[in-house]
Design a protein around this motif. Structure first.
Motif, PDB file in Angstrom:
ATOM      1  N   GLY A 146      30.262  37.433  47.393  1.00 49.45           N
ATOM      2  CA  GLY A 146      30.039  37.942  46.055  1.00 49.45           C
ATOM      3  C   GLY A 146      28.912  38.954  45.999  1.00 49.45           C
ATOM      4  N   THR A 147      28.511  39.304  44.795  1.00 48.04           N
ATOM      5  CA  THR A 147      27.451  40.290  44.589  1.00 48.04           C
ATOM      6  C   THR A 147      26.466  39.784  43.536  1.00 48.04           C
ATOM      7  OG1 THR A 147      28.787  41.439  42.912  1.00 48.04           O
ATOM      8  CG2 THR A 147      28.928  42.242  45.193  1.00 48.04           C
ATOM      9  N   PHE A 148      25.225  40.269  43.633  1.00 48.62           N
ATOM     10  CA  PHE A 148      24.166  39.884  42.706  1.00 48.62           C
ATOM     11  C   PHE A 148      24.211  40.737  41.441  1.00 48.62           C
ATOM     12  CE2 PHE A 148      21.896  38.463  46.640  1.00 48.62           C
ATOM     13  CZ  PHE A 148      21.646  37.163  46.246  1.00 48.62           C
ATOM     14  N   SER A 152      28.585  36.911  41.260  1.00 48.47           N
ATOM     15  CA  SER A 152      29.946  37.000  40.757  1.00 48.47           C
ATOM     16  C   SER A 152      30.854  37.537  41.851  1.00 48.47           C
ATOM     17  CB  SER A 152      30.004  37.892  39.516  1.00 48.47           C
ATOM     18  OG  SER A 152      29.449  39.164  39.793  1.00 48.47           O
ATOM     19  N   GLY A 153      32.154  37.578  41.547  1.00 50.09           N
ATOM     20  CA  GLY A 153      33.118  38.051  42.525  1.00 50.09           C
ATOM     21  C   GLY A 153      33.521  37.000  43.534  1.00 50.09           C
ATOM     22  N   LEU A 154      33.351  35.722  43.187  1.00 52.27           N
ATOM     23  CA  LEU A 154      33.710  34.626  44.085  1.00 52.27           C
ATOM     24  C   LEU A 154      35.109  34.113  43.768  1.00 52.27           C
ATOM     25  CD1 LEU A 154      30.384  32.597  43.697  1.00 52.27           C
ATOM     26  CD2 LEU A 154      30.946  34.170  45.556  1.00 52.27           C
ATOM     27  N   SER A 155      35.674  33.374  44.680  1.00 51.38           N
ATOM     28  CA  SER A 155      36.857  32.591  44.373  1.00 51.38           C
ATOM     29  C   SER A 155      36.426  31.376  43.563  1.00 51.38           C
ATOM     30  CB  SER A 155      37.556  32.140  45.662  1.00 51.38           C
ATOM     31  OG  SER A 155      37.957  33.254  46.442  1.00 51.38           O
ATOM     32  N   VAL A 173      28.964  29.128  48.510  1.00 53.27           N
ATOM     33  CA  VAL A 173      28.231  30.339  48.861  1.00 53.27           C
ATOM     34  C   VAL A 173      26.807  29.954  49.239  1.00 53.27           C
ATOM     35  CG1 VAL A 173      27.554  30.772  46.464  1.00 53.27           C
ATOM     36  CG2 VAL A 173      27.562  32.665  48.093  1.00 53.27           C
ATOM     37  N   ASP A 174      26.256  30.639  50.218  1.00 57.49           N
ATOM     38  CA  ASP A 174      24.886  30.407  50.664  1.00 57.49           C
ATOM     39  C   ASP A 174      24.042  31.615  50.315  1.00 57.49           C
ATOM     40  OD1 ASP A 174      25.676  28.595  53.723  1.00 57.49           O
ATOM     41  OD2 ASP A 174      25.549  27.928  51.645  1.00 57.49           O
ATOM     42  N   ASN A 230      34.178  29.005  37.660  1.00 56.67           N
ATOM     43  CA  ASN A 230      34.645  30.238  37.031  1.00 56.67           C
ATOM     44  C   ASN A 230      34.353  31.482  37.848  1.00 56.67           C
ATOM     45  OD1 ASN A 230      31.890  30.200  36.778  1.00 56.67           O
ATOM     46  ND2 ASN A 230      31.843  30.514  34.569  1.00 56.67           N
ATOM     47  N   SER A 231      34.148  31.323  39.151  1.00 51.58           N
ATOM     48  CA  SER A 231      33.900  32.446  40.069  1.00 51.58           C
ATOM     49  C   SER A 231      32.522  33.067  39.884  1.00 51.58           C
ATOM     50  CB  SER A 231      34.976  33.540  39.936  1.00 51.58           C
ATOM     51  OG  SER A 231      36.270  32.990  40.103  1.00 51.58           O
ATOM     52  N   VAL A 232      31.627  32.379  39.143  1.00 52.78           N
ATOM     53  CA  VAL A 232      30.282  32.887  38.890  1.00 52.78           C
ATOM     54  C   VAL A 232      29.284  31.758  39.095  1.00 52.78           C
ATOM     55  CG1 VAL A 232      28.711  33.861  37.176  1.00 52.78           C
ATOM     56  CG2 VAL A 232      31.092  34.613  37.243  1.00 52.78           C
ATOM     57  N   ILE A 233      28.177  32.049  39.781  1.00 54.69           N
ATOM     58  CA  ILE A 233      27.095  31.078  39.967  1.00 54.69           C
ATOM     59  C   ILE A 233      25.831  31.638  39.336  1.00 54.69           C
ATOM     60  CG2 ILE A 233      25.543  30.047  41.676  1.00 54.69           C
ATOM     61  CD1 ILE A 233      27.951  29.717  43.499  1.00 54.69           C
TER      62      ILE A 233
END
Length: 498
Positions: free
Chosen positions: A241-243, A273-276, A281-282, A354-357
């Motif tokens: 993903g991206t920050f 964002s931009g995750l499945s 994610v680390d 929701n694909s966002v952390i």
């Protein structure tokens, strides 16, 4: 000593003049009005023409030709925390000082109701000697030093320093002075106007700030460099993903701190964002100096719980939490954390897959007792031996490196620090071919069958290895290697599965 408490106004020459003497000029008001709204400035505010003089905490305003004048090659005038403004044409707040550093930009950010201004100061000596002082002005129409703000030292080996100004949205023009190791203070720098500046990668930190801290990072949304409020900096990286929305933020609950609470580097928030949906994610957080064994978060400790402060301790069963880690990448940083997230799980503040952390957190007190269940090690090219439990493994010449990555390992820390160990071991054995020739077998006792699968990517001069085990990405280690050929720019994530 002249002062404190003198009111000096209405002189055609200098309000205060010191010739061939050593001493102090402290706490005087030079040039303000005398009991009325009419200013009664002096021809010059304070003039030092000889000797070694400490001039500090004075208010100097409405001077005719110079707020402060330094005359003579042998004169040493140390100017500190003086409020200088309203000097007549040509607005010479300080005349005769050494050449000042430059203020490349004054990047202003607003997070909630909190204003921060990052001053990018360049042209500093690489020795790290001397001091910088930042000043604020109503605007650059009066480019002097109306409000003394803060004093910092340059950083050894770096010609650029970021100074973080908290609050003061009323100040729009910023200048600095530099006082050398011998006590000579410069003139005011050119004035930089505070503004919201370009952020190419959309991570929340302006390009000019990221480039000053690490060239190339302003175009990589999976890597962020951000100044902290205490004058240091953090480096963040994400494995997927991206920050966006990366910012230093104010304490959201200052009255509910638990026992042992501390955030020496402040609280940093970010969104990935931009995750499945539901993806793991680390995030690496590289801190200045020694990282605390504890990493504090503010948010729901479990999904659906009320927000509170809590230590985010790594849990080997869920694979979530913060692990303290050594980073030996040739920078001035040497420790930090790997934050293990899963979209929608504890640690993701929105609690939704929701694909966002979303995360706010920060490192605790470096003197905390080490109660973390595990940590990881990043080795450098100079490492020739490693130790796990009571067995020492030595390196030998080979074209293949065989290593075992564990969910809980011992940490090799810089000289002078302690080493923590844990007992939970989950081996995953991988074979990675690289140009260097090192073999490091590590004995393990776990009966969990290995599930070998390794992903590599080139990132800032390091091969990062993430090992897939039991349906999640586990531990990581770093080993130096040349960049892969024909893989494009270094800042793009590039990987191959073995």
């Amino acid at each position: 000593m002249i002062g404190p408490g003198n009111l000096v106004s209405g002189n055609t020459g200098a309000g205060i003049a010191i010739d061939d003497a050593s001493g102090k000029v402290v706490g005087n008001r030079v040039g303000p009005a005398l009991g009325s709204s009419t200013a009664l400035g002096n021809g010059e505010g304070i003039r030092v023409a000889g000797g070694k003089v400490d001039v500090r905490n004075n208010v100097v305003t409405n001077s005719g030709t110079a707020g402060m004048r330094i005359d003579g090659l042998n004169t040493i005038a140390t100017l500190t925390s003086n409020a200088v403004s309203g000097t007549g044409t040509p607005l010479n707040g300080i005349v005769g000082g050494n050449s000042p550093p430059g203020v490349r930009a004054a990047a202003r950010t607003l997070t909630g109701t909190s204003t921060r201004t990052w001053l990018v100061v360049d042209g500093l000596p690489l020795t790290g000697a001397g001091t910088l002082e930042a000043f604020g002005n109503t605007s650059c129409a009066d480019p002097e030093g109306r409000v003394p703000l803060q004093i910092k030292s340059p950083i050894t080996g770096q010609a650029v320093r970021i100074m973080t100004i908290l609050g003061r949205p009323d100040l729009l023009g910023f200048t600095v002075t530099y006082t050398a190791a011998d006590g000579r203070t410069s003139s005011f720098s050119t004035c930089a106007t505070a503004a919201t500046l370009t952020d190419t990668d959309g991570d929340g930190v302006p390009d000019v700030v990221e480039e000053a801290l690490r060239p190339g990072s302003s175009s990589a949304a999976n890597v962020v460099e951000i100044p902290t409020d205490n004058g240091d900096r953090l480096e963040l990286g994400t494995s997927a993903g991206t920050f966006s929305g990366v910012a230093m933020v104010d304490d959201p609950s200052p009255t509910t701190h638990p026992a042992g609470f501390a955030l020496p580097n402040g609280l940093v928030q970010f969104t990935i964002s931009g995750l499945s949906a539901g993806a793991a994610v680390d995030v690496t957080v590289v801190t200045p100096g020694t990282a605390s064994p504890s990493y504090w978060r503010y948010g729901p400790p479990t999904v659906g719980a009320a927000p509170s402060w809590y230590k985010w301790v790594f849990d080997s069963a869920s694979g979530l939490g913060a692990q303290r880690t050594n980073f030996n990448s040739g920078t001035t940083f040497n420790q930090g954390y790997v934050l293990h997230f899963r979209d929608g799980a504890a640690g993701d503040d929105d609690g939704l897959a929701n694909s966002v952390i979303r995360d706010p957190g920060g490192s605790g007190d470096p003197n905390d007792p080490d109660t973390t269940p595990s940590s990881t090690t990043s080795t450098t090219p100079s490492t020739t031996t490693s130790t796990t439990s009571s067995t020492t493994t030595s390196t030998t010449s080979s074209t293949t490196t065989t290593s075992t990555t564990t969910d809980s390992t011992s940490t090799t820390k810089p000289t002078g620090t302690t080493t923590s160990t844990t007992t939970t071991t989950k081996p995953t054995t991988t074979t990675i071919t690289k140009p260097t020739t090192t073999t490091t077998p590590v004995p393990t006792t776990s009966t969990i069958p290995p599930e070998p699968s390794c992903r590599q990517w080139w990132y800032r001069g390091w091969w990062s290895r993430w090992v897939w085990n039991r349906n999640r990405w586990l531990d990581h280690a770093h080993c130096y290697a040349p960049p892969p050929k024909d893989r494009g720019p270094w800042w793009l994530p590039q990987h191959s599965d073995d």
